[in-house]
Design a protein around this motif. Structure first.
Motif, PDB file in Angstrom:
ATOM      1  N   ASP A   1       0.935  -1.257   0.001  1.00 27.30           N
ATOM      2  CA  ASP A   1       0.070  -0.041   0.009  1.00 27.30           C
ATOM      3  C   ASP A   1       0.916   1.076   0.076  1.00 27.30           C
ATOM      4  N   PHE A   2       1.810   1.373   0.720  1.00 30.06           N
ATOM      5  CA  PHE A   2       2.838   2.371   1.056  1.00 30.06           C
ATOM      6  C   PHE A   2       3.520   2.852  -0.540  1.00 30.06           C
ATOM      7  N   ALA A   3       3.914   1.565  -1.130  1.00 30.10           N
ATOM      8  CA  ALA A   3       4.363   1.615  -2.422  1.00 30.10           C
ATOM      9  C   ALA A   3       3.539   2.213  -3.618  1.00 30.10           C
ATOM     10  N   ARG A   4       2.542   1.696  -3.377  1.00 28.73           N
ATOM     11  CA  ARG A   4       1.378   2.200  -4.399  1.00 28.73           C
ATOM     12  C   ARG A   4       1.130   3.865  -4.263  1.00 28.73           C
ATOM     13  N   ARG A   5       1.138   4.250  -2.828  1.00 29.04           N
ATOM     14  CA  ARG A   5       0.708   5.668  -2.691  1.00 29.04           C
ATOM     15  C   ARG A   5       2.076   6.515  -3.139  1.00 29.04           C
ATOM     16  N   VAL A   6       3.300   6.029  -2.816  1.00 31.06           N
ATOM     17  CA  VAL A   6       4.634   6.694  -3.135  1.00 31.06           C
ATOM     18  C   VAL A   6       4.546   6.923  -4.846  1.00 31.06           C
ATOM     19  N   ALA A   7       4.031   5.470  -5.407  1.00 30.64           N
ATOM     20  CA  ALA A   7       4.159   5.797  -7.099  1.00 30.64           C
ATOM     21  C   ALA A   7       3.298   6.563  -7.779  1.00 30.64           C
ATOM     22  N   THR A   8       2.193   6.972  -6.915  1.00 33.02           N
ATOM     23  CA  THR A   8       0.925   7.808  -7.462  1.00 33.02           C
ATOM     24  C   THR A   8       0.833   8.993  -6.772  1.00 33.02           C
TER      25      THR A   8
END
Length: 134
Positions: free
Chosen positions: A12-19
């Motif tokens: 979830d954290f990786a997705r937030r950083v990516a977007t």
């Protein structure tokens, strides 16, 4: 080593950083009568300084009643929204003082009309685009 699923917290954290640099999705402004009245009500408080809620409401109603017409008398506008004539005239004078309306006097009657500045102030509020500068 068996295939391990990534930790949901990390995923979830990786997705937030990516977007994080993507803008939020566009949500068009509501165009129903209540939404328009609410935008005008807030703008009148911010830009014109009409403080009392019932006066702002009357002023909003007067503006909306004037929209379909080039010009109207205070009596016509008061009758259109169902308020006493002195109440309408008081609210109209606030709009005149703010430069949103003017009234070329023809004969005995004042015919209120939306000024060019008033049109420029109103249109973004009616369409829901960004509001006018204060």
């Amino acid at each position: 080593m068996p295939d391990q699923l990534p930790d949901p917290l990390v995923a979830d954290f990786a997705r937030r950083v990516a977007t994080r640099d993507e803008p939020p999705p566009y949500v068009p402004p509501r165009q129903d009568r209540a939404a328009i009245e609410e935008r005008l009500d807030h703008a009148l408080l911010r830009d014109v300084g009409v403080r009392l809620r019932n006066r702002r409401h009357t002023t909003v109603q007067l503006l909306l009643a004037l929209l379909p017409h080039e010009q109207q008398t205070g009596v016509q506008l008061a009758d259109a929204i169902g308020v006493a004539r002195p109440t309408a005239v008081q609210a109209l004078q606030k709009l005149v003082a703010a430069g949103l309306l003017d009234y070329p006097k023809t004969g005995r009657h004042r015919h209120f009309r939306i000024t060019r500045a008033g049109q420029d102030w109103l249109l973004p509020l009616l369409t829901g685009e960004t509001g006018p500068a204060a």
